[in-house]
Motif scaffolding. Sequence first.
Motif, PDB file in Angstrom:
ATOM      1  N   LYS A 129      27.236  26.693  42.477  1.00  0.00           N
ATOM      2  CA  LYS A 129      27.212  27.162  43.885  1.00  0.00           C
ATOM      3  C   LYS A 129      28.098  28.337  44.055  1.00  0.00           C
ATOM      4  O   LYS A 129      29.355  28.028  43.952  1.00  0.00           O
ATOM      5  N   TRP A 130      27.731  29.633  44.145  1.00  0.00           N
ATOM      6  CA  TRP A 130      28.568  30.625  44.221  1.00  0.00           C
ATOM      7  C   TRP A 130      29.539  30.640  45.505  1.00  0.00           C
ATOM      8  O   TRP A 130      28.810  30.367  46.474  1.00  0.00           O
ATOM      9  N   SER A 131      30.543  30.816  45.300  1.00  0.00           N
ATOM     10  CA  SER A 131      31.771  31.203  46.471  1.00  0.00           C
ATOM     11  C   SER A 131      31.053  32.219  47.712  1.00  0.00           C
ATOM     12  O   SER A 131      31.214  31.879  48.820  1.00  0.00           O
ATOM     13  N   TYR A 132      30.517  33.377  46.970  1.00  0.00           N
ATOM     14  CA  TYR A 132      30.159  34.441  47.761  1.00  0.00           C
ATOM     15  C   TYR A 132      28.635  34.958  47.425  1.00  0.00           C
ATOM     16  O   TYR A 132      28.473  35.824  46.516  1.00  0.00           O
ATOM     17  N   PRO A 133      27.544  34.157  47.898  1.00  0.00           N
ATOM     18  CA  PRO A 133      26.329  34.323  47.139  1.00  0.00           C
ATOM     19  C   PRO A 133      25.646  35.697  47.450  1.00  0.00           C
ATOM     20  O   PRO A 133      25.045  36.393  46.519  1.00  0.00           O
ATOM     21  N   ALA A 134      25.940  36.526  48.565  1.00  0.00           N
ATOM     22  CA  ALA A 134      25.322  37.752  48.688  1.00  0.00           C
ATOM     23  C   ALA A 134      26.085  38.790  47.967  1.00  0.00           C
ATOM     24  O   ALA A 134      25.245  39.555  47.230  1.00  0.00           O
ATOM     25  N   LEU A 135      27.397  38.681  47.702  1.00  0.00           N
ATOM     26  CA  LEU A 135      28.008  39.641  46.952  1.00  0.00           C
ATOM     27  C   LEU A 135      27.865  39.403  45.539  1.00  0.00           C
ATOM     28  O   LEU A 135      27.982  40.347  44.800  1.00  0.00           O
ATOM     29  N   HIS A 136      27.845  38.029  45.324  1.00  0.00           N
ATOM     30  CA  HIS A 136      27.451  37.608  43.635  1.00  0.00           C
ATOM     31  C   HIS A 136      26.098  38.318  43.185  1.00  0.00           C
ATOM     32  O   HIS A 136      26.048  38.820  42.152  1.00  0.00           O
ATOM     33  N   ASP A 137      25.092  38.478  44.405  1.00  0.00           N
ATOM     34  CA  ASP A 137      23.679  39.124  43.915  1.00  0.00           C
ATOM     35  C   ASP A 137      24.121  40.544  43.568  1.00  0.00           C
ATOM     36  O   ASP A 137      23.276  40.960  42.569  1.00  0.00           O
ATOM     37  N   LEU A 138      24.962  41.338  44.197  1.00  0.00           N
ATOM     38  CA  LEU A 138      25.498  42.490  43.828  1.00  0.00           C
ATOM     39  C   LEU A 138      25.793  42.603  42.442  1.00  0.00           C
ATOM     40  O   LEU A 138      25.721  43.578  41.679  1.00  0.00           O
ATOM     41  N   ALA A 139      26.640  41.556  42.090  1.00  0.00           N
ATOM     42  CA  ALA A 139      27.303  41.716  40.710  1.00  0.00           C
ATOM     43  C   ALA A 139      26.391  41.398  39.733  1.00  0.00           C
ATOM     44  O   ALA A 139      26.915  41.409  38.502  1.00  0.00           O
ATOM     45  N   ASP A 140      25.515  40.489  40.164  1.00  0.00           N
ATOM     46  CA  ASP A 140      24.696  40.004  38.936  1.00  0.00           C
ATOM     47  C   ASP A 140      24.013  40.880  38.148  1.00  0.00           C
ATOM     48  O   ASP A 140      23.258  41.928  38.722  1.00  0.00           O
ATOM     49  N   GLY A 141      24.003  40.947  37.029  1.00  0.00           N
ATOM     50  CA  GLY A 141      23.478  41.869  35.866  1.00  0.00           C
ATOM     51  C   GLY A 141      24.592  42.888  35.715  1.00  0.00           C
ATOM     52  O   GLY A 141      24.115  44.039  34.903  1.00  0.00           O
ATOM     53  N   ILE A 142      25.576  43.239  36.344  1.00  0.00           N
ATOM     54  CA  ILE A 142      26.485  44.430  36.352  1.00  0.00           C
ATOM     55  C   ILE A 142      27.389  44.512  34.792  1.00  0.00           C
ATOM     56  O   ILE A 142      27.984  43.463  34.606  1.00  0.00           O
ATOM     57  N   ALA A 143      27.184  45.397  33.982  1.00  0.00           N
ATOM     58  CA  ALA A 143      27.754  45.302  32.712  1.00  0.00           C
ATOM     59  C   ALA A 143      29.283  45.578  32.889  1.00  0.00           C
ATOM     60  O   ALA A 143      29.718  46.656  33.700  1.00  0.00           O
ATOM     61  N   THR A 144      30.199  44.927  32.099  1.00  0.00           N
ATOM     62  CA  THR A 144      31.406  45.306  31.988  1.00  0.00           C
ATOM     63  C   THR A 144      31.782  45.809  30.626  1.00  0.00           C
ATOM     64  O   THR A 144      31.236  45.326  29.728  1.00  0.00           O
ATOM     65  N   PHE A 145      32.967  46.430  30.393  1.00  0.00           N
ATOM     66  CA  PHE A 145      33.345  47.066  29.297  1.00  0.00           C
ATOM     67  C   PHE A 145      34.773  46.998  28.896  1.00  0.00           C
ATOM     68  O   PHE A 145      35.503  47.959  28.517  1.00  0.00           O
ATOM     69  N   PRO A 146      35.092  45.730  28.544  1.00  0.00           N
ATOM     70  CA  PRO A 146      36.392  45.188  28.079  1.00  0.00           C
ATOM     71  C   PRO A 146      36.783  45.862  26.658  1.00  0.00           C
ATOM     72  O   PRO A 146      38.027  46.347  26.530  1.00  0.00           O
ATOM     73  N   VAL A 147      35.679  46.251  25.857  1.00  0.00           N
ATOM     74  CA  VAL A 147      36.246  46.765  24.584  1.00  0.00           C
ATOM     75  C   VAL A 147      36.427  48.272  24.662  1.00  0.00           C
ATOM     76  O   VAL A 147      37.503  48.823  24.235  1.00  0.00           O
ATOM     77  N   ILE A 148      35.767  48.973  25.579  1.00  0.00           N
ATOM     78  CA  ILE A 148      35.898  50.267  26.003  1.00  0.00           C
ATOM     79  C   ILE A 148      37.451  50.600  26.743  1.00  0.00           C
ATOM     80  O   ILE A 148      38.329  51.356  26.356  1.00  0.00           O
ATOM     81  N   ILE A 149      37.501  49.457  27.394  1.00  0.00           N
ATOM     82  CA  ILE A 149      39.021  49.758  28.110  1.00  0.00           C
ATOM     83  C   ILE A 149      40.059  49.446  27.247  1.00  0.00           C
ATOM     84  O   ILE A 149      41.116  50.281  27.355  1.00  0.00           O
ATOM     85  N   GLN A 150      39.878  48.515  26.098  1.00  0.00           N
ATOM     86  CA  GLN A 150      41.099  48.255  25.306  1.00  0.00           C
ATOM     87  C   GLN A 150      41.269  49.403  24.408  1.00  0.00           C
ATOM     88  O   GLN A 150      42.396  49.907  24.103  1.00  0.00           O
ATOM     89  N   GLN A 151      40.118  50.274  23.737  1.00  0.00           N
ATOM     90  CA  GLN A 151      40.173  51.365  23.209  1.00  0.00           C
ATOM     91  C   GLN A 151      40.585  52.653  23.818  1.00  0.00           C
ATOM     92  O   GLN A 151      41.498  53.106  23.387  1.00  0.00           O
ATOM     93  N   ILE A 152      40.368  52.709  25.157  1.00  0.00           N
ATOM     94  CA  ILE A 152      41.156  53.840  26.109  1.00  0.00           C
ATOM     95  C   ILE A 152      42.457  53.438  25.897  1.00  0.00           C
ATOM     96  O   ILE A 152      43.257  54.312  25.951  1.00  0.00           O
ATOM     97  N   ASN A 153      43.000  51.983  26.127  1.00  0.00           N
ATOM     98  CA  ASN A 153      44.442  51.802  26.176  1.00  0.00           C
ATOM     99  C   ASN A 153      45.047  52.197  25.060  1.00  0.00           C
ATOM    100  O   ASN A 153      46.237  52.396  25.064  1.00  0.00           O
ATOM    101  N   GLN A 154      44.494  52.209  23.677  1.00  0.00           N
ATOM    102  CA  GLN A 154      45.049  52.473  22.519  1.00  0.00           C
ATOM    103  C   GLN A 154      45.420  53.759  22.532  1.00  0.00           C
ATOM    104  O   GLN A 154      46.214  54.299  21.639  1.00  0.00           O
ATOM    105  N   ILE A 155      44.863  54.870  23.175  1.00  0.00           N
ATOM    106  CA  ILE A 155      45.161  56.319  23.152  1.00  0.00           C
ATOM    107  C   ILE A 155      45.823  56.968  24.365  1.00  0.00           C
ATOM    108  O   ILE A 155      46.360  57.814  24.091  1.00  0.00           O
ATOM    109  N   ILE A 156      45.534  56.358  25.566  1.00  0.00           N
ATOM    110  CA  ILE A 156      46.144  56.809  26.831  1.00  0.00           C
ATOM    111  C   ILE A 156      47.080  55.845  27.290  1.00  0.00           C
ATOM    112  O   ILE A 156      46.816  54.511  27.291  1.00  0.00           O
ATOM    113  N   ASP A 157      48.320  56.421  27.726  1.00  0.00           N
ATOM    114  CA  ASP A 157      49.336  55.448  28.182  1.00  0.00           C
ATOM    115  C   ASP A 157      49.261  55.292  29.445  1.00  0.00           C
ATOM    116  O   ASP A 157      48.305  55.615  30.258  1.00  0.00           O
TER     117      ASP A 157
END
Length: 888
Positions: A129-157
């Motif tokens: 049971k989502w805490s914020y159902p309407a906003l959860h529907d906006l976030a549902d299916g949205i892709a995140t990119f933790p690997v890309i973030i980690q790779q950028i952190n390796q080359i950008i300070d």
Amino acid sequence: MIYPKNFEKKIGYDEVRTWLKGYCLSTLGKSLVEEMSFSADSKQIATWMEENREMRRIMEEDDDFELSGFYDVRDSLKRVRLEGTWMEENELFDLRRSLSTIDSLVRFLYRGEPIEGKTDTEDDFELKKWSYPALHDLADGIATFPVIIQQINQIIDKYGHMRDSASPELHGIRQELARTEGSISKILNGILHSAQSEGLVEKDVTPTLRDGRLVIPIVPSLKRRIPGIVHDESATGRTVFVEPTEVVEANNKIRELEAEERQEIIRILTKMSSRIRPHVREMLDSYHFLAEIDLIQAKCQLAKTMRAVEPELKAYPYLDFIAARHPLLERHLIHAKQAKEDSEVVESQKPTAVVPLDIQLTPEKHILIISGPNAGGKSVCLKTTGLLQYMLQTGLSIPVSERSKCGVFKDVMIDIGDEQSLENDLSTYSSHLLNMKVMMRQASAQTLILIDEFGTGTEPQIGGAIAESVLDQFCKKGTWAVITTHYQNLKHFADSHEGVVNGAMLYDRHEMRPLFQLSIGRPGSSFAIEIARKIGLPEEVIREASDIVGSDYIQSDKYLQDIVRDKRYWEQKRQAVHEQEKRLQRQIDEYEKGVTEVEKQRKEILANARLEAKELLAQSNKQIENAIREIREEQAEKEATKKIRAELEQFKQDVDEGTWKKPGKRSSGILSDEDFQKKVAQIQARKQRHEQRKKDKQAEEQQAAKVLRDTLGKRHQDAKREIVVGDAVRMRGIQSQGRVEALDGNTATVIFGDMRTKVPLNRLILTDNSASTENSDRPKTKMDELKEGLKQYGISRMTQETIDDHRKNFHQDLDVRGMRGDEALQAVRYFIDDAILMGMPRVRILHGKGNGILRQLIRQYLSAEPNVSHFADENVQFGGAGITVVDF
């Protein structure tokens, strides 16, 4: 359908859109603000409202929700889709921060509580049971990119610069570059110190950078003393920058190393971009989600500023705005008030706050005809309705009460202002007719129409007739509308047709100022005669104009004004009753609190009594044990035994009589049994007296009510006959009784006690003591017994005593200068009551000029007093605006 094309500008929505953009955190949200449009889909609007509610709840209650890292890099992402392209360091830096924000937002909106016993059987996934159902529907299916973030952190300070460790080649290049720059600095410092010692260069001169090369600043006349290349000179020509020969090769090497560094950075960025390229489409979707969050938080910030809410929404046409405020007008007044305070300018005639409006349209009354004086707020009411409804159907919260209910319209059309056009050869009236044509063609039972000054722009009779005919078409189609007008025929139309209701913008005719309040149910007066008289038009002109329009029109307009005045009076009475109810509720709460305290004390007394009983039992056992022990010690001698038995009997007697007290506890504060019984007896006696008084009072009230009912029955029978000499009468509004001494046309001479006064007959009411003096010797009848019954309750005697007491000290002038508002108002109330009681035709109230606060309060009270026929400023020669003259 939205009509016309400049609808948003006419109602002020374009200003609201600009206002909303100011709360967006980036161009992400601003781009969606531009795309906001009117929706007739009730489900979509309900979703927007729920998103606003959830976001406001998050911003108010959840500290973990941080709104930062909103960066728009969509253009860079679209560019990098081409092979061989790359994103610069600052773009990668913004990409990393915004992707981190998206990741944290998605994780936050996926919060929820597990639903017991419910899982997805295929994936064994636990449902939540989502805490914020309407906003959860906006976030549902949205892709995140933790690997890309980690790779950028390796080359950008953390500062957005390329790290030395981004690649081994870059690390080697930067090390060589640092060594070369260090050697150049040593060489230049040596040359500089030598030149300073020879006096060629000033002591405070240091090496500087020109065109990426390290040089020494020197005076032009000495430039040949240091061998090298002149690269530049200052703007004044007093300094030239020389690159010594010894460092030319080293500077060339630095240039080469910098080029190699840039090539290596581009290679690294290109490689990073090739990793990003396959995910560009998903990233753009994620940035659309970030833009939606930016827009929703901006809506909430705007709602907080406007003190707006999300009202109850209905899926069909309906409109019930409670305490609606025009947001732009309120914003303007706030800024004007701040500017006024800064400049210390006072403009008392202009409103300093928005007056909330209650606007209601229902299926039974779906067309509202608003009338009233010019500058009374009709157009503001119209624009408020249009703007708030349009804001709601574009997903914005609106400044109304939470109790408001709003529906959804398919079309919204407006006709307001002057639309004359030289290009299209349209006059003002022609443009209005063109709008009417479009509205009649497109209108339906789901259309909201807003028309200002309906039918104006041409000859009044034909304009009013056409307006009435168009209005009839709207009625037949079931169209919803808010229309402002001055035409009498449209006001009569509303009274004679179902589905149409009149409304009036209220006006204070004593102060001659608009109140900006909407009253639905009665038409309003234009107050044309009063306004013309106020601005100083000659009385002859006003009288001739009244003759032209006819007495019927003037009389109907007067009736409208009287209705508005009476409604204001009863509204004030209703408010007074409401305040009285609140005061009574406070007293009831105090009494209940007192009862609670008494119950608490009762429990404490009982607890003390139980403790005393335990101590009494313990003392009894102790006394018996002592007696037994002493008898044994005395070896059962008769005298000793008798003495001990006597002491034991005395202790028993003290206990039975309630005179025993615990030893050593004389001042403990615990009541003895005797005192306790006395207290109980007092409480019971007080309760009995209270009940007896209550019964006596009820009996008296029943007896008085019976006498009054019988008396009023007789009074009703006598009410229809005319007043004759000798009748007992009283004046309307007071209870003092008098007797008619003589009649002269419509005026009667009446004796009140020892006072004789002339009173118009229409202000007199027959009382149940109406009997001729000739019948004073006749036998007593049942009516006489009723009169004596009334006298038994002291009504006439008390009234007469009051008249006598006030008559001795009454003066026709009252001075309230220097009093506070509430003190002055109370004094005026007593003064007016005494004046009515004395039968005074005119009195004066001295309140002074000052800031006009006392004058305003007093006149507001006088306008609601039914016995006051007129009040105005005193003649200038005798005090002017500092004195109010009151006529009865």
